[in-house]
Scaffold this active site. Structure first.
Site, short mmCIF file in Angstrom:
data_model
loop_
_atom_site.label_atom_id
_atom_site.label_comp_id
_atom_site.label_asym_id
_atom_site.label_seq_id
_atom_site.Cartn_x
_atom_site.Cartn_y
_atom_site.Cartn_z
CG HIS A 49 -4.66 -6.81 -9.94
ND1 HIS A 49 -3.30 -6.70 -10.06
CD2 HIS A 49 -5.10 -5.55 -9.72
CE1 HIS A 49 -2.94 -5.44 -9.92
NE2 HIS A 49 -4.01 -4.70 -9.73
CE1 TYR A 89 -1.11 -1.26 -9.00
CE2 TYR A 89 0.11 -3.18 -9.75
CZ TYR A 89 -0.81 -2.59 -8.90
OH TYR A 89 -1.42 -3.37 -7.94
CD GLU A 105 -4.62 -0.59 -9.31
OE1 GLU A 105 -4.98 -0.28 -8.16
OE2 GLU A 105 -4.53 -1.76 -9.71
FE LIG Z 1 -4.69 -1.30 -6.36
#
Ligand SMILES: [Fe+2]
Length: 310
Positions: free
Chosen positions: A248, A257, A267
């Site tokens: 991320h 995910y 996750e």
């Molecule tokens: Fe998360």
């Protein structure tokens, strides 16, 4: 001790469509430790390195999703104070008696304007992580069973009224805003990442028209290698993977995910930076860069991230 007030995520109760299938999944694929079941038919789990009796509870229902998410607070006096503070703020609270959940003390339950049920509690029986307090080994054989996460780390919840939710967490519960994604017009927050600790997030919310939706519960892995191993185990067990392994931009965490057999996203996560509460300038992502926030290498705003919830 520097940490006071709300300490950390404590437990989540999640609905599954088939209890037997879900128990096998959470115990043998995700590798949680099964710690009990109660008269209501709920099954209790914890991660191998958690010391309290439970952190993830499942019950069978005709639709998937989350019943409630709870935070552990410092002590009983803190629980009473936060209950009073919530009521002064104008939020109705309810006391759930000790023992309603296995090995768990009295809980303060309230509903957020996003439709999510939150709980606070101070007491849960400590059963340990299987290692002695004196001269412990760094891990147990339980870590090697399935994916084997370290702890329940955070949740991302989807619902309306995120601005009001942010005020409750920051003005009443002592959280601070770490990161946010702006709405396309730049006027409001489309998503917020909140921390009550030194972690990059303890809970997150995204604006969504339907109330009370679960985007994911997140489980902490110890390393990037462990996240990749989690991906291997997901594929070996034909788990439906949503996104990743990737990193991320938001939080800088490394992630996969995937969905449980009932369609609840979860996750496996590691990393991220460590903010302090004097972090007065939250990192901000404009909506046109949300793709980088979600999946930094691919710079891709995956459609499922915005639309698939339980
Ligand atoms: Fe998360």
């Amino acid at each position: 001790m520097a940490m006071t007030g709300v300490l950390r995520p404590g437990h989540a109760q999640v609905r599954v469509l088939n209890l037997e299938e879900a128990v096998k999944f959470y115990r043998d694929v995700l590798g949680l430790v099964e710690t009990g079941c109660d008269a209501q038919g709920r099954v209790y789990f914890k991660c191998w390195d958690e010391r309290d009796h439970n952190s993830y509870v499942i019950r069978e229902a005709d639709r998937a999703g989350i019943d409630f998410f709870a935070f552990k607070v410092l002590d009983k006096a803190t629980l009473d104070k936060l209950d009073a503070d919530l009521q002064v703020y104008g939020i109705k609270t309810e006391r759930i008696p000790a023992g309603e959940m296995l090995e768990t003390g009295e809980r303060v339950r309230f509903e957020l304007p996003s439709g999510h049920v939150m709980e606070l509690y101070a007491e849960k029986t400590v059963i340990g992580n299987g290692l002695p307090i004196v001269n412990p080994a760094p891990w147990t054989r339980q870590r090697e069973h399935g994916i084997g996460p370290v702890r329940l780390d955070h949740a991302l919840l989807y619902g309306p009224n995120v601005a009001e939710v942010q005020k409750i967490f920051t003005e009443v519960l002592g959280f601070y805003l770490v990161e946010r994604v702006l709405t396309p017009d730049g006027e409001n927050n489309a998503a917020i990442w909140l921390s009550c600790s030194h972690k990059v997030h303890d809970i997150a919310f995204a604006e969504y028209p339907e109330k009370g939706k679960l985007h994911h519960c997140s489980f902490l892995m110890e390393s990037w290698e462990q996240v990749l191993r989690a991906g291997d185990i997901m594929s070996m067990n034909k788990v439906a993977v949503d996104i990743g392994p990737t990193r991320h931009g938001v939080t800088r965490g490394c992630t996969i995910y995937a969905w449980d057999p009932s369609g609840n996203r979860f996750e496996t996560f590691m990393g991220g930076y460590q903010p302090y509460p004097d972090n007065t300038e939250p990192l901000t992502w404009t909506f046109d860069n949300f793709g980088q926030g979600l999946d930094y290498p691919q710079r891709k705003l995956h459609e499922t991230f915005l639309t698939v919830v339980s």
